[in-house]
Scaffold this motif. Structure first.
Motif, PDB file in Angstrom:
ATOM      1  N   VAL A   1       1.892   1.553   9.157  1.00  0.00           N
ATOM      2  CA  VAL A   1       1.864   2.719   8.269  1.00  0.00           C
ATOM      3  C   VAL A   1       2.047   4.001   9.078  1.00  0.00           C
ATOM      4  O   VAL A   1       2.819   4.886   8.709  1.00  0.00           O
ATOM      5  CB  VAL A   1       0.538   2.764   7.483  1.00  0.00           C
ATOM      6  CG1 VAL A   1       0.421   4.065   6.702  1.00  0.00           C
ATOM      7  CG2 VAL A   1       0.442   1.575   6.543  1.00  0.00           C
ATOM      8  N   TRP A   2       1.336   4.101  10.197  1.00  0.00           N
ATOM      9  CA  TRP A   2       1.420   5.286  11.047  1.00  0.00           C
ATOM     10  C   TRP A   2       2.839   5.509  11.558  1.00  0.00           C
ATOM     11  O   TRP A   2       3.325   6.645  11.605  1.00  0.00           O
ATOM     12  CB  TRP A   2       0.446   5.137  12.218  1.00  0.00           C
ATOM     13  CG  TRP A   2       0.652   6.131  13.320  1.00  0.00           C
ATOM     14  CD1 TRP A   2       0.267   7.435  13.316  1.00  0.00           C
ATOM     15  CD2 TRP A   2       1.294   5.902  14.575  1.00  0.00           C
ATOM     16  NE1 TRP A   2       0.629   8.042  14.495  1.00  0.00           N
ATOM     17  CE2 TRP A   2       1.255   7.128  15.288  1.00  0.00           C
ATOM     18  CE3 TRP A   2       1.887   4.793  15.170  1.00  0.00           C
ATOM     19  CZ2 TRP A   2       1.800   7.253  16.561  1.00  0.00           C
ATOM     20  CZ3 TRP A   2       2.424   4.912  16.439  1.00  0.00           C
ATOM     21  CH2 TRP A   2       2.380   6.131  17.123  1.00  0.00           C
ATOM     22  N   GLN A   3       3.512   4.429  11.947  1.00  0.00           N
ATOM     23  CA  GLN A   3       4.845   4.583  12.504  1.00  0.00           C
ATOM     24  C   GLN A   3       5.884   4.978  11.459  1.00  0.00           C
ATOM     25  O   GLN A   3       6.814   5.724  11.753  1.00  0.00           O
ATOM     26  CB  GLN A   3       5.296   3.291  13.188  1.00  0.00           C
ATOM     27  CG  GLN A   3       6.500   3.520  14.093  1.00  0.00           C
ATOM     28  CD  GLN A   3       7.367   2.293  14.249  1.00  0.00           C
ATOM     29  OE1 GLN A   3       7.523   1.503  13.326  1.00  0.00           O
ATOM     30  NE2 GLN A   3       7.945   2.128  15.421  1.00  0.00           N
ATOM     31  N   GLY A   4       5.728   4.502  10.229  1.00  0.00           N
ATOM     32  CA  GLY A   4       6.779   4.695   9.243  1.00  0.00           C
ATOM     33  C   GLY A   4       6.583   5.800   8.231  1.00  0.00           C
ATOM     34  O   GLY A   4       7.543   6.238   7.599  1.00  0.00           O
ATOM     35  N   MET A   5       5.342   6.296   8.061  1.00  0.00           N
ATOM     36  CA  MET A   5       5.106   7.215   6.947  1.00  0.00           C
ATOM     37  C   MET A   5       5.779   8.570   7.148  1.00  0.00           C
ATOM     38  O   MET A   5       6.235   9.190   6.182  1.00  0.00           O
ATOM     39  CB  MET A   5       3.600   7.390   6.715  1.00  0.00           C
ATOM     40  CG  MET A   5       2.857   8.084   7.819  1.00  0.00           C
ATOM     41  SD  MET A   5       1.094   8.256   7.414  1.00  0.00           S
ATOM     42  CE  MET A   5       0.512   9.177   8.840  1.00  0.00           C
TER      43      MET A   5
END
Length: 307
Positions: free
Chosen positions: A176-180
């Motif tokens: 989630v952190w990488q893509g949001m």
């Protein structure tokens, strides 16, 4: 017909630089996507690289039968579906929430700085992300555990990446952190197309910021969200070998073993290209069916859909 040809020539003459730039991505798609389609016949053959296509024996659906009766495949399929569904459930709303927050920021410098910081993780490979994660989340010496112990929040280090249940949560949150940040770009672009007069009218009627977001911004980006949801559902059978390999270890193999790992270990690493192709074809067909079904449902609910 003559007018259309004249308009086409005029457009090519005026914007030839743009069409020239467009040739590069189109060529890449044609070469690496469409040109590879004839290779799908490997899934229906007992393919031997030394014999080539002509010398390899056609076996029909025997490869698919072997794959579907393989317990390792069923385990990998189960893990892939569970983690991808959780990834979608947790990760899909986050870019929308982030875009709503960024859209409400009025200090231009702070907004640009925040966007740059949030977009950056998308450009980092999973090898780098996993290396940083292992440094931060080590049970004994990791910065996060040291802070938690120092603040007496926990009595001993949490095995974020060395115990399968903790690993599952960490794996999902890192995704989630990488893509949001990157995903929020599309929603921010969609928000710019919303008529500003709607916000002005809502403010005159006494609507606060939350009411404007709920009744104007969210309905304004609904079609974009539906389109992206359909596209994400098409990848529900996929998995990233780089992400799994970089973050995996012996202690979490029960959850780490997903279709990307299965395809590599049982297919490519062992020279069994027929099995690897069959698994990839199964993933592609299921993904296509999910996209078509979801698109039909979206259209019945009044959305534009994708196809």
């Amino acid at each position: 017909m003559y007018l259309q040809t004249k308009k086409l020539k005029s457009s090519l003459k005026r914007d030839w630089q743009l069409y020239l730039l467009l040739l590069i991505p189109v060529a890449l798609v044609l070469i690496f996507k469409y040109a590879s389609y004839p290779g799908l016949r490997i899934a229906f053959m007992d393919y031997k690289p030394a014999k080539g296509f002509e010398g390899s024996e056609w076996v029909g659906f025997k490869i698919f039968q072997r794959v579907m009766h393989d317990r390792d495949f069923l385990r990998a399929l189960r893990n892939s579906l569970i983690f991808n569904i959780l990834d979608l459930a947790i990760g899909f709303p986050m870019p929308i929430i982030l875009a709503l927050i960024l859209n409400e920021v009025r200090i231009a410098i702070f907004k640009k700085l925040s966007q740059t910081i949030l977009y950056l993780p998308h450009f980092l490979s999973w090898v780098i992300v996993a290396s940083v994660a292992y440094t931060l989340f080590k049970t004994e010496t990791g910065l996060v555990n040291n802070l938690l112990i120092h603040k007496q929040i926990v009595m001993k280090g949490i095995p974020f990446l060395s115990e399968k249940w903790h690993w599952a949560v960490t794996y999902l949150l890192l995704g989630v952190w990488q893509g949001m940040g990157w995903g929020s770009i599309i929603y921010l672009a969609a928000m710019t197309s919303i008529n500003g007069e709607l916000y002005e009218a809502a403010m005159i009627d006494g609507c606060n910021r939350w009411q404007r977001m709920w009744h104007i911004t969210l309905p304004g980006i609904r079609s974009t969200a539906v389109t992206l949801l359909i596209m994400n559902l098409g990848r529900i059978m996929g998995s990233s070998y780089e992400r799994l390999y970089a973050m995996g270890n012996v202690n979490v193999k029960d959850f780490q073993y997903q279709l990307a790992i299965y395809t590599y270990e049982k297919g490519l690493a062992g020279g069994n290209f027929s099995r690897a192709t069959a698994v990839g074809l199964i993933q592609a067909v299921v993904g296509l069916l999910l996209v078509v079904i979801t698109d039909r449902v979206a259209k019945k609910l009044g959305e534009d859909g994708l196809i």
